[in-house]
Scaffold this active site. Sequence first.
Site, PDB file in Angstrom:
ATOM      1  N   HIS A  46       0.872  -1.285   0.117  1.00  8.48           N
ATOM      2  CA  HIS A  46      -0.023   0.049   0.085  1.00  8.48           C
ATOM      3  C   HIS A  46       0.638   1.274  -0.048  1.00  8.48           C
ATOM      4  O   HIS A  46       0.280   2.560  -0.103  1.00  8.48           O
ATOM      5  CB  HIS A  46      -1.015   0.006   1.164  1.00  8.48           C
ATOM      6  CG  HIS A  46      -1.892  -1.137   1.199  1.00  8.48           C
ATOM      7  ND1 HIS A  46      -2.845  -1.205   0.109  1.00  8.48           N
ATOM      8  CD2 HIS A  46      -2.317  -2.062   1.840  1.00  8.48           C
ATOM      9  CE1 HIS A  46      -3.656  -2.031   0.326  1.00  8.48           C
ATOM     10  NE2 HIS A  46      -3.418  -2.537   1.271  1.00  8.48           N
ATOM     11  N   ARG A  71       7.344  -5.326   3.336  1.00 12.29           N
ATOM     12  CA  ARG A  71       5.943  -6.041   2.945  1.00 12.29           C
ATOM     13  C   ARG A  71       5.972  -6.144   1.508  1.00 12.29           C
ATOM     14  O   ARG A  71       5.696  -5.106   0.958  1.00 12.29           O
ATOM     15  CB  ARG A  71       4.866  -5.316   3.661  1.00 12.29           C
ATOM     16  CG  ARG A  71       3.480  -5.951   3.326  1.00 12.29           C
ATOM     17  CD  ARG A  71       2.228  -5.460   4.169  1.00 12.29           C
ATOM     18  NE  ARG A  71       1.704  -3.972   3.709  1.00 12.29           N
ATOM     19  CZ  ARG A  71       0.823  -3.693   4.203  1.00 12.29           C
ATOM     20  NH1 ARG A  71      -0.361  -4.058   4.999  1.00 12.29           N
ATOM     21  NH2 ARG A  71       0.276  -2.305   3.704  1.00 12.29           N
ATOM     22  N   ASP A  85      16.777 -10.835  -2.014  1.00 11.11           N
ATOM     23  CA  ASP A  85      18.190 -10.634  -2.926  1.00 11.11           C
ATOM     24  C   ASP A  85      18.682  -9.107  -2.647  1.00 11.11           C
ATOM     25  O   ASP A  85      19.926  -8.627  -2.594  1.00 11.11           O
ATOM     26  CB  ASP A  85      18.156 -10.918  -4.078  1.00 11.11           C
ATOM     27  CG  ASP A  85      17.929 -12.202  -4.494  1.00 11.11           C
ATOM     28  OD1 ASP A  85      18.211 -13.256  -3.500  1.00 11.11           O
ATOM     29  OD2 ASP A  85      17.681 -12.886  -5.648  1.00 11.11           O
ATOM     30  N   GLU A 147      -6.007 -11.336   7.775  1.00 11.01           N
ATOM     31  CA  GLU A 147      -6.765 -10.525   7.326  1.00 11.01           C
ATOM     32  C   GLU A 147      -8.154 -10.959   7.052  1.00 11.01           C
ATOM     33  O   GLU A 147      -8.985  -9.953   6.514  1.00 11.01           O
ATOM     34  CB  GLU A 147      -6.138  -9.617   6.238  1.00 11.01           C
ATOM     35  CG  GLU A 147      -4.785  -9.014   6.465  1.00 11.01           C
ATOM     36  CD  GLU A 147      -4.153  -8.419   5.307  1.00 11.01           C
ATOM     37  OE1 GLU A 147      -4.085  -7.284   5.234  1.00 11.01           O
ATOM     38  OE2 GLU A 147      -3.484  -9.149   4.652  1.00 11.01           O
ATOM     39  N   ASP A 173      -7.935  -4.559   7.273  1.00  7.57           N
ATOM     40  CA  ASP A 173      -8.951  -5.444   6.451  1.00  7.57           C
ATOM     41  C   ASP A 173      -9.591  -6.668   7.378  1.00  7.57           C
ATOM     42  O   ASP A 173     -10.636  -7.019   6.973  1.00  7.57           O
ATOM     43  CB  ASP A 173      -7.699  -6.429   5.573  1.00  7.57           C
ATOM     44  CG  ASP A 173      -7.377  -5.450   4.283  1.00  7.57           C
ATOM     45  OD1 ASP A 173      -8.317  -4.918   3.501  1.00  7.57           O
ATOM     46  OD2 ASP A 173      -6.209  -5.178   4.091  1.00  7.57           O
TER      47      ASP A 173
END
Length: 263
Positions: A46, A71, A85, A147, A173
């Site tokens: 988000h 996230r 990575d 969620e 959520d």
Amino acid sequence: MRINKLKVAAAENRPVINGWLAIPSSYSAEIMGHQGYDAVTVDLQHGMIDFASALAMLQALSATPAVPLVRVADSTPAQIMRVLDAGAYGVICPMISTPEQARHFVSACRYPPEGIRSFGPARGLLYGGADYPQHANREILTLAMIETREGLANIDAILDTDGLDGVFIGPNDLSLTLTGAASAESTHPEMLGAIEHVVSHCRQKQKIAGIFCTSGAAAANRIAQGFQFVTPANDVMQLGRASREAIALARGQQIPTTGASGY
């Protein structure tokens, strides 16, 4: 390999205070990393952040005491592997509702034979050390976001996933699913019961219980409730709140209490 301080804190039952970045700025990341957070998360779901910005932010965080986390937008293995990575020392994965999804997520974070992560650690070597490939499976933190109603129903099976360190509640959520309204600090009985359900099962399974909060005070309440990993708002919320307070004080007005609810 550099020890993951978050795993040490979890093993010692010490709470982790996690910063959260939605603004694509390496300078903001560097500032946040020096404020005393145990970890700082770069939000690709988000937040307004693309991979190039995330890479610069992870580089900035690497020069601070905070453990760099990401996230991801979803559980796509290629995306998970790419942020690892790039030097992320842990991944928070949204919308994990089944044990199969949890296994899929963890597998993308682990080298064979424990998972399917492709070899090419790049910045992982620079941040973690030359022996990163030998110990990454042990040190990389994995948190699955709960969620949905399905995720709540499957909490035990999700927590039983080999290699999963814990779960992280997405309160907006989850509240939207359970009550029809997105509220990070909902007092709806079903939401309160769901949160206690997750915390108690994490305690039983000795796994990390994490949650997004709207403020430091809210985060303190969650720690008292049993959460080990708390995020006291993100950079957008904190910037907005600090600006509103400064303007109100300058005008001799009452400090407003409303603002973004967070995510």
